[in-house]
Enzyme design. Structure first.
Site, PDB file in Angstrom:
ATOM      1  N   ALA A 111       0.684  -1.232   0.422  1.00  0.00           N
ATOM      2  CA  ALA A 111      -0.074   0.406  -0.311  1.00  0.00           C
ATOM      3  C   ALA A 111       0.515   1.192  -0.094  1.00  0.00           C
ATOM      4  O   ALA A 111       0.677   2.721   0.019  1.00  0.00           O
ATOM      5  CB  ALA A 111      -0.992  -0.024   1.416  1.00  0.00           C
ATOM      6  N   ARG A 121       2.712   2.735  -2.244  1.00  0.00           N
ATOM      7  CA  ARG A 121       2.837   3.506  -3.601  1.00  0.00           C
ATOM      8  C   ARG A 121       2.122   2.945  -4.252  1.00  0.00           C
ATOM      9  O   ARG A 121       1.265   1.913  -5.108  1.00  0.00           O
ATOM     10  CB  ARG A 121       4.503   4.005  -4.388  1.00  0.00           C
ATOM     11  CG  ARG A 121       4.779   2.107  -4.322  1.00  0.00           C
ATOM     12  CD  ARG A 121       6.494   2.301  -5.025  1.00  0.00           C
ATOM     13  NE  ARG A 121       6.761   1.453  -5.270  1.00  0.00           N
ATOM     14  CZ  ARG A 121       7.849   0.333  -5.622  1.00  0.00           C
ATOM     15  NH1 ARG A 121       8.053   1.078  -3.606  1.00  0.00           N
ATOM     16  NH2 ARG A 121       8.056  -0.406  -5.750  1.00  0.00           N
ATOM     17  N   THR A 160       6.538  -2.540   2.291  1.00  0.00           N
ATOM     18  CA  THR A 160       8.140  -2.537   2.825  1.00  0.00           C
ATOM     19  C   THR A 160       9.257  -1.942   3.923  1.00  0.00           C
ATOM     20  O   THR A 160       9.685  -1.809   4.947  1.00  0.00           O
ATOM     21  CB  THR A 160       9.387  -3.205   2.129  1.00  0.00           C
ATOM     22  OG1 THR A 160       9.106  -1.936   0.951  1.00  0.00           O
ATOM     23  CG2 THR A 160       8.756  -4.924   1.430  1.00  0.00           C
ATOM     24  N   ASN A 165      -2.083  -7.558  -2.702  1.00  0.00           N
ATOM     25  CA  ASN A 165      -1.919  -6.327  -4.523  1.00  0.00           C
ATOM     26  C   ASN A 165      -0.188  -6.262  -4.327  1.00  0.00           C
ATOM     27  O   ASN A 165       0.484  -6.132  -5.124  1.00  0.00           O
ATOM     28  CB  ASN A 165      -2.305  -4.792  -3.485  1.00  0.00           C
ATOM     29  CG  ASN A 165      -1.302  -3.787  -4.888  1.00  0.00           C
ATOM     30  OD1 ASN A 165      -1.648  -3.838  -5.858  1.00  0.00           O
ATOM     31  ND2 ASN A 165      -0.611  -3.418  -4.293  1.00  0.00           N
ATOM     32  N   SER A 191      -3.155 -10.738 -12.877  1.00  0.00           N
ATOM     33  CA  SER A 191      -2.247  -9.990 -14.366  1.00  0.00           C
ATOM     34  C   SER A 191      -2.337 -10.489 -15.726  1.00  0.00           C
ATOM     35  O   SER A 191      -3.013 -11.823 -16.030  1.00  0.00           O
ATOM     36  CB  SER A 191      -0.182  -9.351 -14.462  1.00  0.00           C
ATOM     37  OG  SER A 191      -0.026  -9.158 -15.790  1.00  0.00           O
ATOM     38  N   TYR A 241       7.230 -14.163 -13.204  1.00  0.00           N
ATOM     39  CA  TYR A 241       6.088 -13.434 -13.038  1.00  0.00           C
ATOM     40  C   TYR A 241       4.520 -14.218 -13.584  1.00  0.00           C
ATOM     41  O   TYR A 241       3.629 -13.848 -13.003  1.00  0.00           O
ATOM     42  CB  TYR A 241       6.467 -12.000 -13.691  1.00  0.00           C
ATOM     43  CG  TYR A 241       5.016 -10.412 -13.345  1.00  0.00           C
ATOM     44  CD1 TYR A 241       5.111 -10.067 -11.622  1.00  0.00           C
ATOM     45  CD2 TYR A 241       4.320 -10.482 -14.312  1.00  0.00           C
ATOM     46  CE1 TYR A 241       4.109  -9.283 -11.710  1.00  0.00           C
ATOM     47  CE2 TYR A 241       3.255  -9.257 -14.072  1.00  0.00           C
ATOM     48  CZ  TYR A 241       3.133  -9.047 -12.848  1.00  0.00           C
ATOM     49  OH  TYR A 241       2.906  -7.266 -12.781  1.00  0.00           O
ATOM     50  N   ALA A 264       3.683 -16.816 -14.672  1.00  0.00           N
ATOM     51  CA  ALA A 264       3.853 -17.679 -13.857  1.00  0.00           C
ATOM     52  C   ALA A 264       3.136 -17.874 -12.341  1.00  0.00           C
ATOM     53  O   ALA A 264       2.067 -18.609 -12.009  1.00  0.00           O
ATOM     54  CB  ALA A 264       4.942 -18.727 -13.486  1.00  0.00           C
ATOM     55  N   ALA A 265       3.646 -17.536 -12.035  1.00  0.00           N
ATOM     56  CA  ALA A 265       3.297 -16.353 -10.381  1.00  0.00           C
ATOM     57  C   ALA A 265       1.997 -16.301 -10.358  1.00  0.00           C
ATOM     58  O   ALA A 265       0.738 -16.412  -9.740  1.00  0.00           O
ATOM     59  CB  ALA A 265       4.213 -15.342  -9.633  1.00  0.00           C
ATOM     60  N   LYS A 266       1.394 -15.035 -11.824  1.00  0.00           N
ATOM     61  CA  LYS A 266       0.002 -14.536 -11.430  1.00  0.00           C
ATOM     62  C   LYS A 266      -0.473 -15.439 -12.067  1.00  0.00           C
ATOM     63  O   LYS A 266      -1.959 -15.322 -11.917  1.00  0.00           O
ATOM     64  CB  LYS A 266       0.226 -12.954 -12.713  1.00  0.00           C
ATOM     65  CG  LYS A 266       1.189 -12.387 -12.178  1.00  0.00           C
ATOM     66  CD  LYS A 266       1.011 -11.483 -10.627  1.00  0.00           C
ATOM     67  CE  LYS A 266       1.233 -10.371 -10.997  1.00  0.00           C
ATOM     68  NZ  LYS A 266       0.247  -9.584  -9.146  1.00  0.00           N
TER      69      LYS A 266
HETATM   70  P1  NAD Z   1       4.814  -1.206  -7.366  1.00  0.00           P
HETATM   71  O1  NAD Z   1       5.753  -1.475  -7.354  1.00  0.00           O
HETATM   72  O2  NAD Z   1       4.424   0.849  -7.688  1.00  0.00           O
HETATM   73  O3  NAD Z   1       5.098  -1.125  -5.651  1.00  0.00           O
HETATM   74  C1  NAD Z   1       4.301  -2.365  -5.070  1.00  0.00           C
HETATM   75  C2  NAD Z   1       3.761  -2.181  -3.778  1.00  0.00           C
HETATM   76  O4  NAD Z   1       4.471  -3.517  -3.101  1.00  0.00           O
HETATM   77  C3  NAD Z   1       4.441  -1.575  -2.542  1.00  0.00           C
HETATM   78  O5  NAD Z   1       4.359  -1.249  -2.350  1.00  0.00           O
HETATM   79  C4  NAD Z   1       6.040  -2.322  -2.198  1.00  0.00           C
HETATM   80  O6  NAD Z   1       6.043  -1.984  -0.912  1.00  0.00           O
HETATM   81  C5  NAD Z   1       5.505  -3.760  -2.038  1.00  0.00           C
HETATM   82  N1  NAD Z   1       5.855  -4.908  -1.916  1.00  0.00           N
HETATM   83  C6  NAD Z   1       6.788  -5.059  -3.162  1.00  0.00           C
HETATM   84  N2  NAD Z   1       7.646  -6.078  -2.267  1.00  0.00           N
HETATM   85  C7  NAD Z   1       6.933  -6.315  -1.001  1.00  0.00           C
HETATM   86  C8  NAD Z   1       7.168  -7.177  -0.265  1.00  0.00           C
HETATM   87  N3  NAD Z   1       9.133  -8.150   0.031  1.00  0.00           N
HETATM   88  N4  NAD Z   1       6.520  -7.582   0.988  1.00  0.00           N
HETATM   89  C9  NAD Z   1       5.762  -6.045   1.551  1.00  0.00           C
HETATM   90  N5  NAD Z   1       5.694  -5.121   0.641  1.00  0.00           N
HETATM   91  C10 NAD Z   1       6.218  -6.013  -1.104  1.00  0.00           C
HETATM   92  O7  NAD Z   1       3.844  -2.111  -8.509  1.00  0.00           O
HETATM   93  P2  NAD Z   1       2.753  -1.238  -9.194  1.00  0.00           P
HETATM   94  O8  NAD Z   1       3.299  -1.475 -10.088  1.00  0.00           O
HETATM   95  O9  NAD Z   1       1.869  -0.267  -7.719  1.00  0.00           O
HETATM   96  O10 NAD Z   1       1.479  -2.676  -8.155  1.00  0.00           O
HETATM   97  C11 NAD Z   1       0.508  -3.460  -7.428  1.00  0.00           C
HETATM   98  C12 NAD Z   1       0.583  -4.868  -8.408  1.00  0.00           C
HETATM   99  O11 NAD Z   1      -0.253  -4.714  -9.569  1.00  0.00           O
HETATM  100  C13 NAD Z   1       1.343  -6.376  -8.229  1.00  0.00           C
HETATM  101  O12 NAD Z   1       1.042  -7.358  -7.724  1.00  0.00           O
HETATM  102  C14 NAD Z   1       1.668  -6.101  -9.565  1.00  0.00           C
HETATM  103  O13 NAD Z   1       2.487  -7.508 -10.191  1.00  0.00           O
HETATM  104  C15 NAD Z   1       0.152  -5.518 -10.105  1.00  0.00           C
HETATM  105  N6  NAD Z   1       0.164  -5.060 -11.916  1.00  0.00           N
HETATM  106  C16 NAD Z   1       0.819  -3.817 -11.932  1.00  0.00           C
HETATM  107  C17 NAD Z   1       0.705  -3.756 -13.165  1.00  0.00           C
HETATM  108  C18 NAD Z   1       1.269  -2.777 -14.432  1.00  0.00           C
HETATM  109  O14 NAD Z   1       1.614  -2.097 -14.766  1.00  0.00           O
HETATM  110  N7  NAD Z   1       1.671  -1.253 -13.077  1.00  0.00           N
HETATM  111  C19 NAD Z   1      -0.085  -4.326 -14.484  1.00  0.00           C
HETATM  112  C20 NAD Z   1      -0.343  -5.706 -13.748  1.00  0.00           C
HETATM  113  C21 NAD Z   1      -0.150  -6.207 -12.451  1.00  0.00           C
END
Ligand code: NAD
Length: 244
Positions: free
Chosen positions: A13, A15, A37, A87, A139, A152, A154-156
């Site tokens: 949460a 960013r 984190t 998330n 995703s 990634y 595979a995880a999703k």
């Molecule tokens: P981001 O990198 O901007 O933010 C990621 C967030 O996850 C941050 O708050 C970070 O602190 C937290 N995080 C990462 N590793 C962590 C850990 N080990 N422990 C606790 N917190 C942790 O990413 P985003 O783009 O906001 O992505 C959020 C979600 O959406 C993710 O699951 C990502 O895979 C998914 N997603 C993003 C996109 C995209 O285009 N940005 C597309 C598809 C899916």
């Protein structure tokens, strides 16, 4: 106020998408426990804007053995959650043939194993209280694959499989489980892409723009709220029509 009197746990949460979700949820009346984190910049302002409904928890969800005790402790402190948003996520991109196993495993740990442990722990408590909504961030890559992101994808894909399985197991106890599958969203995660890669991806989007974290937060709010009370086991793409 669509989430009045609801308590939500939102991982990642600090960013991007998770921040937009946590802040939208507090604006809709929910009390939100956000995990990241580290303490994000601007946290005090966010807490003040939420009128004290945002609570912050620092934890590394990649440390898998610490996840269940941490979540059990939060369930006790919050006295149960009505909503869970799994998330938090990371990427460690490379071609499969060059990808080292540590980068494969780390992405599976944070994006798939931790959400499973969290959903299992929160889900048990939701089943006892006979209600709740779990939303997992998948995703479009988990549905369609993407060269350079085998770990990634595979995880999703795993997230989608466990979403549907958990939905089947929990439905009779009033617990709904769904996933959101974002496409190309403007966050730190996508900011590292080259301009050329961004241009190429934009050409594939019928709505002709990158998505915003707020676009994803709106779909997540719908799944979290009672507006989606008859929806479970679904994956909702938020991708500007990239895949139809
Ligand atoms: P981001 O990198 O901007 O933010 C990621 C967030 O996850 C941050 O708050 C970070 O602190 C937290 N995080 C990462 N590793 C962590 C850990 N080990 N422990 C606790 N917190 C942790 O990413 P985003 O783009 O906001 O992505 C959020 C979600 O959406 C993710 O699951 C990502 O895979 C998914 N997603 C993003 C996109 C995209 O285009 N940005 C597309 C598809 C899916």
């Amino acid at each position: 106020m669509r989430l009045q009197n609801k308590k939500a746990l939102v991982t990642g949460a600090s960013r991007g998408i998770g921040k937009a979700i946590a802040d939208r949820f507090t604006a809709e009346g929910a009390e939100v426990w956000g995990i990241g984190t580290k303490e994000p910049d601007g946290l005090a302002e966010r807490i003040a804007k939420s009128e004290g409904r945002l609570h912050w928890v620092c934890a590394d969800l990649g440390e898998l053995e610490q996840v269940e005790p941490l979540i059990e402790d939060l369930i006790k402190k919050a006295n149960g959650f009505d909503i869970l948003v799994n998330n938090a996520g990371i990427t460690r991109d490379n071609l499969s043939f060059r990808m080292n196993f540590a980068d494969f495993q780390k992405v599976i740990d944070v994006n798939l194993s931790a959400p499973f442990i969290i959903a299992r722990t929160v889900g048990r408590a939701m089943i006892r209280q006979r209600g709740g909504s779990i939303i997992n961030m998948a995703s479009v890559v988990g549905i369609h694959g993407n060269g350079g992101q085998a770990n990634y994808a595979a995880a999703k894909a795993g997230v989608i499989g466990f979403t549907k399985s958990l939905a089947q197991e929990a439905a009779s106890r009033g617990v709904r489980v769904n996933a959101v599958a974002p496409g190309f969203i403007a966050t730190d995660m996508t900011s590292a892409m080259t301009d050329e890669a961004k241009e190429k991806t934009l050409m594939l989007i019928p709505l002709k723009r990158m998505g915003t974290p707020e676009d994803v937060a709106a779909a997540t709010l719908f799944l979290a709220s009672d507006e989606s009370i008859y929806i479970t086991g679904q994956v909702i793409p938020v991708d500007g029509g990239m895949f139809m």
